[in-house]
Design a protein around this motif. Structure first.
Motif, PDB file in Angstrom:
ATOM      1  N   LEU A  41       0.828  -1.196   0.000  1.00  0.00           N
ATOM      2  CA  LEU A  41       0.000   0.000   0.000  1.00  0.00           C
ATOM      3  C   LEU A  41       0.865   1.250   0.000  1.00  0.00           C
ATOM      4  O   LEU A  41       1.933   1.307   0.604  1.00  0.00           O
ATOM      5  CB  LEU A  41      -0.910  -0.001   1.224  1.00  0.00           C
ATOM      6  CG  LEU A  41      -1.938  -1.124   1.295  1.00  0.00           C
ATOM      7  CD1 LEU A  41      -2.774  -0.983   2.552  1.00  0.00           C
ATOM      8  CD2 LEU A  41      -2.829  -1.113   0.076  1.00  0.00           C
ATOM      9  N   ASP A  42       0.355   2.251  -0.693  1.00  0.00           N
ATOM     10  CA  ASP A  42       0.979   3.562  -0.669  1.00  0.00           C
ATOM     11  C   ASP A  42      -0.116   4.596  -0.455  1.00  0.00           C
ATOM     12  O   ASP A  42      -1.267   4.249  -0.188  1.00  0.00           O
ATOM     13  CB  ASP A  42       1.761   3.818  -1.960  1.00  0.00           C
ATOM     14  CG  ASP A  42       0.906   3.549  -3.196  1.00  0.00           C
ATOM     15  OD1 ASP A  42      -0.343   3.472  -3.059  1.00  0.00           O
ATOM     16  OD2 ASP A  42       1.469   3.432  -4.288  1.00  0.00           O
ATOM     17  N   GLY A  43       0.242   5.859  -0.575  1.00  0.00           N
ATOM     18  CA  GLY A  43      -0.718   6.923  -0.329  1.00  0.00           C
ATOM     19  C   GLY A  43      -1.965   6.848  -1.194  1.00  0.00           C
ATOM     20  O   GLY A  43      -3.096   6.856  -0.675  1.00  0.00           O
ATOM     21  N   PRO A  44      -1.839   6.789  -2.526  1.00  0.00           N
ATOM     22  CA  PRO A  44      -3.039   6.709  -3.372  1.00  0.00           C
ATOM     23  C   PRO A  44      -3.888   5.475  -3.087  1.00  0.00           C
ATOM     24  O   PRO A  44      -5.116   5.544  -3.108  1.00  0.00           O
ATOM     25  CB  PRO A  44      -2.458   6.682  -4.792  1.00  0.00           C
ATOM     26  CG  PRO A  44      -1.141   7.362  -4.677  1.00  0.00           C
ATOM     27  CD  PRO A  44      -0.614   6.965  -3.331  1.00  0.00           C
ATOM     28  N   HIS A  45      -3.214   4.357  -2.819  1.00  0.00           N
ATOM     29  CA  HIS A  45      -3.956   3.135  -2.523  1.00  0.00           C
ATOM     30  C   HIS A  45      -4.759   3.280  -1.226  1.00  0.00           C
ATOM     31  O   HIS A  45      -5.918   2.852  -1.129  1.00  0.00           O
ATOM     32  CB  HIS A  45      -2.996   1.958  -2.430  1.00  0.00           C
ATOM     33  CG  HIS A  45      -3.670   0.639  -2.646  1.00  0.00           C
ATOM     34  ND1 HIS A  45      -2.983  -0.484  -3.038  1.00  0.00           N
ATOM     35  CD2 HIS A  45      -4.965   0.254  -2.526  1.00  0.00           C
ATOM     36  CE1 HIS A  45      -3.833  -1.495  -3.136  1.00  0.00           C
ATOM     37  NE2 HIS A  45      -5.040  -1.071  -2.821  1.00  0.00           N
ATOM     38  N   ALA A  68      -5.855   6.064  -0.073  1.00  0.00           N
ATOM     39  CA  ALA A  68      -6.953   6.992  -0.364  1.00  0.00           C
ATOM     40  C   ALA A  68      -8.132   6.260  -0.996  1.00  0.00           C
ATOM     41  O   ALA A  68      -9.299   6.533  -0.688  1.00  0.00           O
ATOM     42  CB  ALA A  68      -6.458   8.104  -1.288  1.00  0.00           C
ATOM     43  N   VAL A  69      -7.852   5.301  -1.888  1.00  0.00           N
ATOM     44  CA  VAL A  69      -8.928   4.512  -2.493  1.00  0.00           C
ATOM     45  C   VAL A  69      -9.621   3.665  -1.442  1.00  0.00           C
ATOM     46  O   VAL A  69     -10.863   3.526  -1.448  1.00  0.00           O
ATOM     47  CB  VAL A  69      -8.364   3.635  -3.626  1.00  0.00           C
ATOM     48  CG1 VAL A  69      -9.409   2.635  -4.110  1.00  0.00           C
ATOM     49  CG2 VAL A  69      -7.890   4.495  -4.775  1.00  0.00           C
ATOM     50  N   MET A  70      -8.856   3.092  -0.517  1.00  0.00           N
ATOM     51  CA  MET A  70      -9.464   2.296   0.541  1.00  0.00           C
ATOM     52  C   MET A  70     -10.414   3.152   1.397  1.00  0.00           C
ATOM     53  O   MET A  70     -11.528   2.720   1.735  1.00  0.00           O
ATOM     54  CB  MET A  70      -8.385   1.665   1.420  1.00  0.00           C
ATOM     55  CG  MET A  70      -7.590   0.553   0.744  1.00  0.00           C
ATOM     56  SD  MET A  70      -6.389  -0.207   1.861  1.00  0.00           S
ATOM     57  CE  MET A  70      -7.470  -0.858   3.141  1.00  0.00           C
ATOM     58  N   VAL A  71      -9.965   4.362   1.733  1.00  0.00           N
ATOM     59  CA  VAL A  71     -10.830   5.248   2.515  1.00  0.00           C
ATOM     60  C   VAL A  71     -12.069   5.623   1.709  1.00  0.00           C
ATOM     61  O   VAL A  71     -13.186   5.669   2.240  1.00  0.00           O
ATOM     62  CB  VAL A  71     -10.055   6.502   2.939  1.00  0.00           C
ATOM     63  CG1 VAL A  71     -10.997   7.510   3.600  1.00  0.00           C
ATOM     64  CG2 VAL A  71      -8.922   6.141   3.887  1.00  0.00           C
ATOM     65  N   MET A  72     -11.891   5.887   0.407  1.00  0.00           N
ATOM     66  CA  MET A  72     -13.018   6.250  -0.457  1.00  0.00           C
ATOM     67  C   MET A  72     -14.045   5.123  -0.536  1.00  0.00           C
ATOM     68  O   MET A  72     -15.256   5.379  -0.642  1.00  0.00           O
ATOM     69  CB  MET A  72     -12.506   6.576  -1.866  1.00  0.00           C
ATOM     70  CG  MET A  72     -13.607   6.976  -2.853  1.00  0.00           C
ATOM     71  SD  MET A  72     -12.966   7.169  -4.537  1.00  0.00           S
ATOM     72  CE  MET A  72     -11.816   8.503  -4.300  1.00  0.00           C
ATOM     73  N   ALA A 129     -12.831   3.061 -11.306  1.00  0.00           N
ATOM     74  CA  ALA A 129     -12.286   3.654 -12.534  1.00  0.00           C
ATOM     75  C   ALA A 129     -10.835   4.092 -12.365  1.00  0.00           C
ATOM     76  O   ALA A 129     -10.040   4.005 -13.312  1.00  0.00           O
ATOM     77  CB  ALA A 129     -13.161   4.836 -12.972  1.00  0.00           C
ATOM     78  N   ILE A 130     -10.483   4.575 -11.175  1.00  0.00           N
ATOM     79  CA  ILE A 130      -9.099   5.040 -10.965  1.00  0.00           C
ATOM     80  C   ILE A 130      -8.196   3.925 -10.446  1.00  0.00           C
ATOM     81  O   ILE A 130      -7.010   4.169 -10.175  1.00  0.00           O
ATOM     82  CB  ILE A 130      -9.074   6.230  -9.990  1.00  0.00           C
ATOM     83  CG1 ILE A 130      -9.550   5.799  -8.594  1.00  0.00           C
ATOM     84  CG2 ILE A 130      -9.922   7.376 -10.528  1.00  0.00           C
ATOM     85  CD1 ILE A 130      -9.448   6.903  -7.550  1.00  0.00           C
TER      86      ILE A 130
END
Length: 415
Positions: free
Chosen positions: A67-71, A73-77, A111-112
């Motif tokens: 996991l990294d930052g963008p990943h 963020a997707v989990m939180v989303m 999508a992202i």
């Protein structure tokens, strides 16, 4: 004393304002089954979302080292709205808003996904954790959107996932088989979920509609029965007041007695005028089906405890509302007379319509009969409740009676 009267007046006014109006009675009950079904769907959706969401969360946490930052963020989303949706489903509050938020944000996260996850870390034979939430997105649409959008989500989300998965794999051949299986599975399951939800809601709506129609019918029948009882009581009161006024006028000798007789007559005439005006405003010319007339007569028999049936003959027809009401009330009077004077022996009711625009009701019994000429002038059961009532709607009434029984035939012919 004045203060007490004002307090009593205020209390009475408050009591009157607290009474529900006829239109308010039953409000909130007309969609009872529908609301219960929505609650059941929400609880089932919450249970399924909890199970699949836990599976997806475990899959995401098992790869925490990737996991990294963008990943994150997707989990939180994804898991933030999912948690809100689960809590809303079990609590019964904000279900539509919470489910709608997840139904919208999940496709965005999907999508992202190719941008967030490094394609080199993706394996063709392993499913990403976000795959387990495809059908939860369909459940969220089921709880938040209209049926048309529900099917759009059920069909669209699997294909969006399939396209994203193929983009991640660079459209290599090894991804096509597993992706096709995943898409077909989620497509079938999502369609079944939406179809079942639509079917359950339609059944609940049908039950609510049937209950509403039944309540409306019962309310109309109760109002009709109450109006008839009130009319009979009023007729008796009017009859007594008129007779009392006439007797007083006949026996009046002194000026004071004559004045009292005049006052009684004036009051009786006023009541009669008010009663006539109320009766004239009753009913409408809206067509009433013969089946409804038959149902009213069967209810009358049931109320009287009579062991008889209502036989239907001829073609189904309709009659104006005033005519139908007059015929039903006249037939009820005939049934009451048969039960009262003939003990209901051989009671038989026939509703016949040989052709369009013609309707007859026949009430017969095998009692001892009666002599019409021997009926006192003060007895208005037959004259007012049957003969006069049918004449008021341009109908006919024939009464045949002898020692073998009595037959009352009510007829109406469209002019």
């Amino acid at each position: 004393m004045t203060t007490e009267k004002i307090a009593d007046s205020d209390a009475i006014s408050e009591a009157w304002t607290s009474l529900p109006s006829p239109g308010e009675v039953g409000v909130g009950l007309e969609r009872f089954t529908g609301r219960r079904m929505e609650r059941i769907l929400a609880i089932v959706g919450g249970i399924g979302s909890t199970a699949l969401g836990a599976q997806a969360l475990l899959g995401a946490l098992s790869r925490i080292d990737l996991l990294d930052g963008p990943h994150l963020a997707v989990m939180v989303m994804v898991f933030g709205p999912l948690l809100w949706m689960i809590v809303a489903c079990f609590s019964g509050r904000w279900i539509s808003q919470a489910s709608g938020s997840f139904a919208v944000l999940y496709p965005v996260a999907l999508a992202i996904w190719p941008v967030v996850v490094d394609p080199e870390l993706i394996e063709a034979d392993s499913q990403p954790w976000i795959f387990f939430l495809v059908n939860i997105g369909v459940v969220a649409a089921l709880l938040a959107f209209s049926p048309r959008l529900q099917f759009v989500w059920a069909i669209g989300l699997p294909f969006v996932y399939g396209y994203v998965r193929l983009v991640q794999g660079g459209f290599e051949q090894s991804y096509w088989i597993t992706t096709a299986f995943d898409v077909s599975f989620t497509l079938i399951l999502g369609s079944v979920i939406v179809s079942l939800g639509w079917m359950f809601r339609q059944v609940a709506a049908g039950v609510d509609d049937a209950r509403a129609r039944a309540v409306e019918t019962y309310a109309e029948a109760a109002a009709s029965s109450a109006a008839e009882e009130e009319r009979m009581a009023m007729s008796a009161l009017m009859h007594d007041s008129v007779l009392a006024a006439l007797i007083s006028a006949e026996r009046a000798e002194s000026p004071r007695e004559r004045a009292l007789a005049v006052a009684m007559a004036r009051e009786a005439l006023t009541r009669l005028a008010n009663t006539e005006a109320a009766i004239a405003q009753e009913g409408s010319d809206a067509p009433v089906a013969r089946s409804r007339i038959v149902a009213e007569l069967r209810r009358a028999l049931s109320e009287q405890g009579a062991d008889a049936v209502v036989e239907e003959r001829g073609i189904p027809v309709t009659a104006p509302g005033r005519v139908a009401r007059a015929m039903v009330l006249a037939a009820r009077q005939a049934i009451n007379n048969a039960v009262l004077h003939a003990k209901g022996r051989g009671l038989h009711v026939i509703v016949e319509s040989p052709h369009e625009g013609r309707l007859t009701i026949t009430v017969s019994d095998t009692g001892p009969g009666f002599d019409p000429a021997a009926i006192g002038e003060d007895r208005l059961g037959i004259r007012a409740s049957i003969v006069a009532r049918m004449a008021a709607v341009a109908g006919t009434s024939d009464i045949i009676t002898d020692s073998t029984g009595t037959t009352v035939e009510l007829g109406w012919q469209e002019s």
